[in-house]
Design a protein around this motif. Structure first.
Motif, short mmCIF file in Angstrom:
data_model
loop_
_atom_site.label_atom_id
_atom_site.label_comp_id
_atom_site.label_asym_id
_atom_site.label_seq_id
_atom_site.Cartn_x
_atom_site.Cartn_y
_atom_site.Cartn_z
N VAL A 30 0.87 -1.30 -0.09
CA VAL A 30 -0.07 0.07 -0.02
C VAL A 30 0.96 1.19 -0.14
N THR A 31 0.87 1.98 -1.08
CA THR A 31 1.62 3.17 -1.20
C THR A 31 1.00 4.57 -0.39
N GLU A 32 1.91 5.21 -0.29
CA GLU A 32 1.57 6.90 0.31
C GLU A 32 0.63 7.25 -1.03
N ARG A 33 0.19 8.48 -0.65
CA ARG A 33 -0.44 9.36 -2.02
C ARG A 33 0.51 9.38 -3.03
N ILE A 34 -0.07 9.18 -4.18
CA ILE A 34 0.67 9.73 -5.52
C ILE A 34 -0.43 10.60 -6.31
N GLU A 35 0.55 11.43 -6.88
CA GLU A 35 -0.13 12.51 -7.49
C GLU A 35 -0.66 11.88 -8.78
N GLU A 81 -7.15 1.60 -6.21
CA GLU A 81 -6.80 2.94 -5.50
C GLU A 81 -7.09 2.81 -3.90
N GLU A 82 -6.26 3.56 -3.03
CA GLU A 82 -6.38 3.32 -1.71
C GLU A 82 -6.29 4.56 -1.29
N VAL A 83 -7.07 5.44 -0.73
CA VAL A 83 -6.77 6.65 -0.06
C VAL A 83 -5.75 7.52 -0.75
N GLY A 84 -6.01 7.63 -2.14
CA GLY A 84 -5.00 8.61 -2.79
C GLY A 84 -3.67 7.82 -3.33
N GLY A 85 -3.48 6.68 -2.79
CA GLY A 85 -2.36 5.93 -3.00
C GLY A 85 -2.73 4.56 -3.87
N LEU A 86 -2.02 3.90 -3.92
CA LEU A 86 -2.22 2.52 -4.80
C LEU A 86 -1.97 1.32 -3.91
N VAL A 87 -2.88 0.35 -4.11
CA VAL A 87 -2.51 -1.19 -3.70
C VAL A 87 -1.91 -1.85 -4.89
N MET A 88 -1.22 -2.26 -4.69
CA MET A 88 -0.45 -3.32 -5.70
C MET A 88 0.09 -4.90 -5.19
N GLU A 110 8.06 4.12 -8.52
CA GLU A 110 9.24 4.02 -8.22
C GLU A 110 9.77 5.16 -7.18
N ARG A 111 8.93 6.40 -7.21
CA ARG A 111 9.10 7.39 -6.40
C ARG A 111 8.10 7.45 -5.16
N ALA A 112 7.36 6.43 -5.08
CA ALA A 112 6.09 6.40 -4.00
C ALA A 112 6.52 5.91 -2.77
N GLY A 113 6.16 6.43 -1.75
CA GLY A 113 6.61 5.67 -0.38
C GLY A 113 5.58 4.70 -0.26
#
Length: 814
Positions: free
Chosen positions: A231-236, A256-263, A309-312
């Motif tokens: 689960v990532t932090e928010r991604i623009e 999508e998950e709260v502005g981030g992504l589940v992968m 790659e740049r996402a937290g």
């Protein structure tokens, strides 16, 4: 501590989404139900599910079940006031090579067949819906607007609240120790906090289901497998309306998950969790992350979404999920124990199926039968190999690894083989047999010409496969000379006892009260008139019948027959499958060959169709049954397994002068399509009646003999049918494999249940029901102009209600 009730009609064990959904639906039906959860609701595996909710499957009723989930999730929050996190933001599926694109187009046609609006998109159109992805390798995509996503814990708690509102009692922190079964009857459940009397038990305990059920003699084949996602932090650029995304060529899924992504993804080398035992106190527990194992998935994902790659990374989740040997969940009443029901093994799509699975299981519990045919998920699809944990683990490992691989037509599993073998296995293999597997049995699918250099292996494709010509040889040999099929894997039962006839007359739709030596083809019906079994019955003696059914239906048909022997009747059913080998000798020269190896008179006068006799071949007593599933003169030869080599050798020696050759199951399929013979699980099943299937002639309605389903058949015969089985032909270059959409005068009226090629006709053949809510007649079917949708392209087709091939009249209809 809240005290437990002393009794309840039904007790559900397990408080994940399936248990809570089952409780919700039972309570809505007015059934007294108690749900017991050993820890907290959702704390087993539900809480760490990814939450994607898709619908499209290759089976109409499973697709319907998943569609029911979505319909339920849409309204659940308004009903209960409990948030569900449900969003119908659609689902995308990518194709990144031409073969995958063909698969996706065929999936789209299947979706259309079942009434789903699956749309095909260009790479740019897909990117417009999912802007963050790189589409450099994308060939096309499919989009299903009605797919979506949900919060697994919230939707489960909403179902639990709805269940309580309808009268269900739910207790957390109550561990069930055992089910009290006395003389085969469920009397209650024993918990750490006391006993609850009950009549029925439903086990929805996730990965705990197998060991819990095994302690009560019930087999549930499933394995916990580690499944990881991030689960990532928010991604623009990630919006709340972003569709779910499946990228099978890169083995990954996204939401999508709260502005981030589940992968997450399905690696080809999964990690089976533990050895089948489960640690005590395991709840709300995740496993240690395995970064090395997840790295290949991450690398594939980065190629699709460079922004990753740049996402937290907010969280990496590794949790065990229950997977099964065939990738399908498990529902139904256990064949080993009456009133013991199971809902488990959801293969990481428990959220998608939870609403519908709970509905179906509740109907099963309350009414004694599923609301519609759910054979792909039925617990009775398993058999003897599935008792062995090592076999299950081996096959499940393969099934998980294939989750996102290409779903080829006629693809076989390769793991845990060989398992069950005919005595002729090695002989047939040396003759070029390429084997398939069914319920652990090795069965020849086709025979390669080794002398001509043909490869002795399947090569899968969406075009004509490498076995096409070989099957054609076998097909023509059956039509022109003779072939020998090894059908030892047939399930075989003996029904014995002074009330055998009376019991079977009640269970069978056809008249089995015929003289000794008679062979009867019959269905067995449910109370709706639906076909629960399709088999042949030989009367061996006044008090004994020999019953033959398909390999894959051994558990199911044994269960159906044994459960339907009327109370008080003295008749016992025995499974004698392993005692008997079967060779089917078929073709216009079959009589010449058989007469050469036996002193018995096998002329038509002495051995008419629909009869059985014991004859001698090579010192062996052979039960010869004059019957056919390929449309030619022939006999099924049943005999003790120890005689297999001698009987086989005698037949081949005598058959050499008549062109006899070995043939496999794929030739049986092409041959039966030309004759329009129905197959259970395809053309016929619990949702299809004899009249709808064109099998009304096999029902004893004109005789004053009660049988199960009689009233339903009589009512339908008086009012007419709303669907009718028909056969379709189209151009030889059209590849039919089943589930293609049927159009009549431009209107969708059904789909093909089976598809293949007729080597006698030189045409592609499909079978399927023509449906019309206002009613279907022979004139209605034959008066229409037909097309078939194949991989989203419509092609013209001809329809027939009669067999395409008739050897008696030496004609073919095409």
């Amino acid at each position: 501590m809240t005290s437990l009730p002393s009794s309840s009609k039904v007790v559900i064990v397990g408080g994940g989404i399936v248990g809570c959904s089952t409780a919700y639906h039972l309570a809505k039906m007015g059934v007294e139900v108690v749900l017991l959860e050993r820890k907290k609701l959702t704390s087993g595996t539900t809480f760490h599910a990814a939450g994607l909710v898709g619908q499209a499957r290759s089976n109409a009723n499973v697709t319907q079940l998943l569609g029911y989930s979505i319909d339920l999730y849409k309204k659940l929050e308004a009903e209960t006031g409990q948030a569900t996190g449900w969003k119908m933001n659609g689902g995308l599926r990518l194709a990144c090579n031409e073969e995958r694109w063909t698969e996706v187009k065929r999936q789209a046609t299947t979706a259309h067949s079942f009434g789903l609006d699956m749309q095909l998109l260009s790479p740019q159109e897909a990117q417009d819906l999912w802007p963050l992805m790189d589409i450099g390798d994308v060939v096309g995509a499919a989009f299903l607007p009605t797919d979506g996503q949900a919060n697994p814990s919230d939707i489960t708690l909403s179902l639990a609240k709805g269940a309580r509102m309808a009268g269900a009692q739910i207790f957390e922190d109550v561990k069930v120790l055992s089910v009290d079964i006395q003389n085969g009857v469920i009397r209650g459940v024993v918990t750490e906090q006391g006993r609850i009397d009950c009549e029925k038990v439903v086990v929805c305990a996730g990965m705990w289901t197998r060991p819990f059920c095994a302690a009560h003699g019930v087999n549930v084949p499933l394995v916990p497998v580690e499944h990881q996602y991030i689960v990532t932090e928010r991604i623009e650029g990630v919006t709340s309306t972003l569709p779910t995304l499946r990228d099978p060529d890169r083995l990954t899924y996204w939401k999508e998950e709260v502005g981030g992504l589940v992968m997450g993804g399905y690696e080809p080398n999964p990690k089976l969790w533990r050895d089948g035992s489960l640690p005590p106190g395991f709840h709300y527990t995740l496993l240690d992350n395995d970064f090395d194992h997840f790295t290949p998935i991450m690398e594939l994902a980065l190629g699709r979404v460079p922004a990753l790659e740049r996402a937290g990374v907010k969280q990496m989740i590794n949790g065990p999920e229950s997977f099964t040997p065939d990738g399908m969940f498990i529902l139904g009443e256990a064949p080993e124990q009456r009133n013991f029901f199971v809902g488990a093994g959801f293969n990481a799509f428990g959220i998608a199926s939870g609403g519908g699975a709970g509905m179906a299981l509740a109907e099963w519990v309350a009414k004694g039968q599923a609301p519609f045919d759910l054979w792909p998920a039925d617990i009775r699809r398993f058999g003897r190999p599935h008792f062995d944990t090592d076999w299950i683990r081996s096959r499940t490992y393969e099934a998980y690894g294939k989750h996102y691989t290409m779903a080829w037509p006629s693809e076989e599993h390769h793991s845990a083989r060989p398992c069950r073998k005919s005595p002729l296995y090695d002989t047939l293999k040396a003759d070029g047999a390429v084997f398939g597997e069914k319920l652990g049995w090795e069965r020849p699918n086709w025979f390669a010409d080794l002398a001509a250099g043909e490869g002795q292996a399947d090569v899968y494709t969406f075009q004509r496969p490498n076995w096409h010509d070989a099957v054609g040889r076998e097909h023509r040999a059956c039509r022109e000379a003779a072939v020998l099929f090894d059908q030892t894997s047939f399930a075989k039962f003996a029904l014995k006892g002074p009330d055998a006839e009376a019991a079977l007359q009640w269970i069978a739709a056809n008249d089995v009260g015929r003289p000794v030596g008679s062979l009867t083809y019959t269905q067995m019906l449910n109370d709706r008139g639906g076909i629960e079994a399709d088999l042949t019955v030989v009367r061996r003696a006044r008090d004994e019948y020999y019953i033959v059914t398909g390999t894959g239906f051994a558990t199911r048909d044994f269960d159906w027959i044994s459960r339907n022997i009327p109370a008080g009747m003295n008749a016992q059913l025995f499974d004698i499958t392993s005692a008997h080998a079967v060779l089917s000798l078929m073709g216009p020269r079959a009589r010449d060959i058989l007469q050469a190896v036996t002193r018995a008179d096998v002329s038509n006068a002495a051995f008419p169709f629909g009869t059985a006799q014991t004859i001698g071949i090579a010192g062996c007593p052979v039960l010869a049954m004059r019957v056919t599933y390929v449309g030619e003169l022939g006999w099924e030869l049943h005999f003790p397994v120890e005689y297999a080599s001698a009987v086989y050798a005698a037949l081949h020696k005598a058959g050499a002068a008549h062109g006899l050759r070995n043939a496999g199951y794929r030739a049986i399929e092409t041959l039966r399509l030309e004759k329009g013979y129905r197959a259970w699980g395809a053309e016929i099943g619990p949702d299809h009646t004899p009249d709808e299937a064109g099998l009304g002639w096999a029902v004893k309605l004109k005789k004053d003999i009660p049988f199960r389903g009689r009233e339903a058949v009589a009512t339908q015969r008086a009012t007419g049918v709303r669907k009718m089985m028909a056969t379709f032909t189209t151009a030889p270059d059209v590849i039919l494999s089943g589930r293609e959409t049927i159009y009549r005068d431009g209107t969708r009226v059904g789909w093909l249940s089976s598809g293949g090629f007729g080597h006698t006709l030189g045409l592609s053949i499909g079978m399927g029901y023509v449906r019309n809510p206002e009613g279907v007649t022979t004139d209605y079917v034959l008066s229409g102009r037909y097309e078939l949708e194949v991989a989203t392209v419509r092609v013209p087709a001809e329809v027939s209600l009669a067999p395409l091939y008739d050897p008696k009249m030496l004609r073919v209809k095409g």
